[in-house]
Design an enzyme around this catalytic site. Structure first.
Site, short mmCIF file in Angstrom:
data_model
loop_
_atom_site.label_atom_id
_atom_site.label_comp_id
_atom_site.label_asym_id
_atom_site.label_seq_id
_atom_site.Cartn_x
_atom_site.Cartn_y
_atom_site.Cartn_z
N ASP A 22 56.55 23.57 -15.53
CA ASP A 22 56.75 23.77 -16.96
C ASP A 22 55.78 24.83 -17.44
OD1 ASP A 22 57.18 23.66 -19.67
OD2 ASP A 22 57.27 21.48 -19.75
N ARG B 134 55.71 26.26 -20.35
CA ARG B 134 55.76 26.43 -21.81
C ARG B 134 54.38 26.28 -22.44
NH1 ARG B 134 60.45 22.34 -23.34
NH2 ARG B 134 59.25 21.12 -21.86
#
Ligand SMILES: [Zn+2]
Length: 306
Positions: free
Chosen positions: A209, A211
């Site tokens: 991930d 992000r």
């Protein structure tokens, strides 16, 4: 990468406009610039009185018409209106600091983000799920549901208290958990070859991930939002957002997949089951899978997800 003194990126709202919607209430779309990338991140704001401090700050040499064109007005625009800072029809007026030009947040005309707990979703762009009808993920469903919850007073089916027309969806342009659409499509092919969503990213040498929600936090602060009811199942998002004093996450509102409680609504696909299982089992998302008591019948019992 330049960070402000609080360790957050610097954001500036470039423009705001009212968008009448097919779903009911008008929303106010805010477009942001920032100092860490050149993407057009957005805030979808429910409530005319939630105001961007950077958008509303007075600028040297600007006219009232300039302010209306970029969206820094109070109340409602109408043909022939000449003053941005005052809506004589609605009896609303904004005040500004004489020296700095900063908006003085008066609770009669501006949402008090300390006094109210504001319903917020920080949403990452998903072209496939929001636009191309993908049943590989539930991003489109989550986006729609966030809007409905912010608009309503109370969701009858879950008992969740809504935003009664006040709230924010921050829309971050970080497709495919930050890897971009091209790499995400390759990851889908790896998934069709048997990898799960975590393994596929790792095979492509991307983080599971990638992000970063700091832009979302900076945008919320610019909107004067401080106490947040966050719509999410993602513990990493809560950890990135919640640290006081700038923002205080006072409540997590769970995003339960609609198809877990409905045979007719929501996304029904083999791919979504694998996607949600991986999110829960490998990414620590705060959901409990429904217990399927009789897999060959239509009976599905949902355990308490909170
Ligand atoms: Zn998605």
């Amino acid at each position: 990468m330049t960070r402000s003194s609080e360790g957050l990126p610097k954001v500036r709202c470039v423009a705001r406009a009212r968008i009448p919607t097919t779903q009911g209430p008008d929303i106010f779309l805010h477009l942001y610039a920032n100092n860490i990338d050149d993407k057009e991140h957005l805030a979808i704001v429910f409530g005319e009185d939630i105001r961007s401090r950077s958008l509303f700050q007075r600028r040297a040499g600007e006219t009232q018409r300039d302010r209306m064109i970029r969206g820094a007005y109070v109340g409602k625009l109408y043909p022939g209106r000449e003053v941005a800072d005052e809506d004589d029809r609605l009896g609303l007026k904004l005040e500004f600091d004489r020296e700095t030009g900063e908006l003085i947040a008066d609770s009669r005309s501006t949402w008090d983000g300390y006094d109210h707990d504001t319903l917020v979703r920080i949403h990452s762009e998903c072209y496939t799920g929001e636009t191309a009808w993908s049943a590989r993920c539930d991003c489109g469903e989550q986006f729609d549901r966030a809007g409905r919850l912010i608009a309503c007073e109370h969701e009858a089916s879950t008992g969740i208290v809504g935003g009664s027309g006040h709230g924010v969806i921050v829309y971050l342009r970080q497709e495919g958990r930050g890897i971009g659409l091209g790499e995400k499509l390759k990851a889908y092919n790896l998934q069709d070859l048997g990898a799960d969503t975590v393994q596929a990213n790792l095979l492509l040498e991307h983080p599971v991930d990638g992000r970063d929600f700091s832009l979302g936090k900076a945008i919320l602060i610019d909107l004067g939002i401080h106490n947040v009811r966050l719509l999410t199942n993602n513990p990493d998002k809560i950890a990135q957002i919640e640290q006081p004093p700038l923002i205080n996450c006072v409540e997590r509102v769970a995003m339960i997949p609609i198809h877990w409680s409905s045979e007719d609504a929501g996304i029904h696909s083999v791919e979504i089951e694998g996607y949600l299982t991986t999110k829960i089992e490998r990414m620590g998302h705060l959901l409990q899978k429904p217990l399927k008591l009789h897999s060959k019948t239509t009976t599905t019992t949902t355990l308490n997800p909170a």
